[in-house]
Scaffold this active site. Structure first.
Site, PDB file in Angstrom:
ATOM      1  N   ASP A   1     -13.829 -32.717  66.839  1.00 23.98           N
ATOM      2  CA  ASP A   1     -14.907 -32.184  67.682  1.00 23.98           C
ATOM      3  C   ASP A   1     -14.939 -32.013  69.041  1.00 23.98           C
ATOM      4  O   ASP A   1     -15.928 -32.040  69.760  1.00 23.98           O
ATOM      5  CB  ASP A   1     -16.526 -33.089  67.184  1.00 23.98           C
ATOM      6  N   GLU A   2     -13.775 -32.725  69.717  1.00 20.36           N
ATOM      7  CA  GLU A   2     -13.669 -32.825  71.101  1.00 20.36           C
ATOM      8  C   GLU A   2     -12.229 -32.435  71.722  1.00 20.36           C
ATOM      9  O   GLU A   2     -11.099 -33.235  70.890  1.00 20.36           O
ATOM     10  CB  GLU A   2     -13.521 -33.995  71.090  1.00 20.36           C
TER      11      GLU A   2
ATOM     12  N   ASP B   1     -16.731 -30.805  73.940  1.00 16.97           N
ATOM     13  CA  ASP B   1     -17.878 -31.578  73.060  1.00 16.97           C
ATOM     14  C   ASP B   1     -18.872 -30.932  71.994  1.00 16.97           C
ATOM     15  O   ASP B   1     -20.090 -30.818  72.645  1.00 16.97           O
ATOM     16  CB  ASP B   1     -17.635 -33.328  73.136  1.00 16.97           C
TER      17      ASP B   1
HETATM   18 MG   LIG Z   1     -19.130 -34.435  69.344  1.00 21.35          MG
END
Ligand SMILES: [Mg+2]
Length: 415
Positions: free
Chosen positions: A105-106, A9
């Protein structure tokens, strides 16, 4: 066989990407904002300083500025977020070809077959170091034997930390956490659980499976499985996003287009079909492209990156008209026009993602309220809750109308 799954993350992703080019922003409270001229005057992301001053994702810019008068505002650069997301993914693919993105973003990475006898924690630390050195970004990594606990691990300590949750230690680490920390437990579910005195993940694990199934239906059963560390869902290498290059439609009008009003009507209907197809495939376009062919069959193509990716008829239409007005000089009448969206991302990505993932954890009720406000202002469904989103499994495309349709290609659209 015991699996080795990472969930990676990126910390404060949008804000951190902006700070790559502007490291001086690290020392001041800073927020990435929507475009106020387009009525998107909200906070999309913030750095640590702004967070400490009380700035919240999804609140109006003026509210944030009241709490944090020196707040530095940076406009979102969606193309950059897509670009770095692709570069990061390429790096993770050095470790395994099973990489499943979850928003920009992950992602999950399944290293079961590739890790050999390396220590998973050391590999996770290496990835963090490389993300720091090669990208000037930080990430937190959860390492576990299933996807649910890996995700929980990346949330457990951040920024820039590794958390390992094993079959031996998950009862100590995971069970004391509030039930709402579990993926898919939103505010409504958490409060229904609290009604029957289930407050922690341990409470969920210890509850009767039959009771949960009766009380919450299928999802009750699922939560019991998750809480007990029995999730066995695979990490899906989703080539989906990169396979799709664009969605577009074009038309040759029965009679040449002679004036702006006629062009407008044609662009409006094309934009509508393009937007509908994006929605059907649960995708958003980050770039709008128009093609204009005059009656002598000269072709003109123009494109524009959007402020944020969209599946809205109106945004696509307005952008198409903007491009058209800027570029076409009416030296002759028009034979055919086309509208196309490129740089496609899953509708789970990015801005919507970052809003609901925080909302869903129930950490901030004001955020949930803000999302409702956004939906009221911009139309319901602008921001969706997790339960409303289906998996992107629809691979069944029909390049139907005219010469439009969907272009597929193996080339990475992030590259
Ligand atoms: Mg994040």
């Amino acid at each position: 066989m015991k699996r080795t799954i990472f969930h990676i993350d990126q910390n404060c992703y949008f804000a951190s990407v902006e700070m790559i080019a502007h490291p001086e922003l690290k020392d001041v409270p800073m927020a990435v904002t929507g475009d106020s001229s387009k009525r998107h005057g909200i906070i999309l992301a913030k750095n640590e300083h702004a967070k400490r001053a009380g700035v919240k994702t999804a609140e109006a810019i003026w509210q944030a500025e009241q709490k944090c008068p020196g707040l530095v505002k940076v406009s979102a650069h969606y193309d950059k977020y897509v670009f770095y997301s692709g570069r990061l993914r390429q790096m993770f693919e050095e470790y395994s070809d099973k990489v499943e993105p979850f928003g920009l973003d992950e992602c999950w990475v399944d290293l079961t077959d590739t890790i050999g006898d390396r220590d998973p924690e050391a590999v996770a630390d290496e990835i963090r170091r490389r993300v720091r050195d090669e990208f000037k970004l930080t990430c937190s990594v959860g390492v576990s034997f299933n996807k649910i606990f890996a995700k929980l691990g990346s949330d457990y300590r951040k920024p820039d930390a590794t958390t390992v949750i094993t079959e031996e230690n998950f009862r100590q680490i995971v069970w004391p956490l509030p039930a709402s920390d579990l993926l898919f437990v939103g505010g409504a579910t958490a409060s229904r659980l609290a009604d029957v005195n289930i407050r922690t993940i341990g409470d969920l694990a210890g509850a009767s499976r039959e009771f949960l199934r009766d009380y919450l239906g299928k999802s009750g059963d699922m939560l019991w499985i998750y809480a007990n560390g029995l999730d066995d869902s695979p990490v899906c290498d989703s080539d989906y996003e990169r396979e799709l290059k664009s969605i577009g439609n074009s038309t040759t009008t029965p009679e040449d287009i002679q004036n702006r009003r006629q062009a407008q009507g044609t662009f409006r209907s094309l934009s509508g079909t393009v937007a509908a197809r994006l929605r059907k495939h649960k995708l958003l376009g980050s770039c709008v492209q128009i093609t204009v062919r005059d009656k002598d069959l000269n072709s003109y193509e123009h494109q524009k990156m959007l402020f944020e990716p969209t599946d809205s008829d109106r945004v696509i239409f307005e952008t198409a008209m903007e491009l058209f007005d800027e570029s076409y000089d009416w030296h002759s009448s028009i034979r055919s026009v086309g509208v196309r969206c490129t740089k496609l991302v899953s509708d789970k990505s990015g801005i919507q993602m970052s809003l609901f993932s925080e909302a869903d954890k129930g950490q901030d009720r004001r955020l949930t309220k803000a999302i409702d406000t956004i939906n009221k202002r911009f139309g319901s469904g602008t921001v969706k809750s997790l339960s409303e989103l289906d998996d992107v499994t629809d691979r069944d495309f029909d390049p139907d109308m005219n010469d439009g349709g969907i272009t597929r290609g193996k080339k990475n659209p992030f590259a």
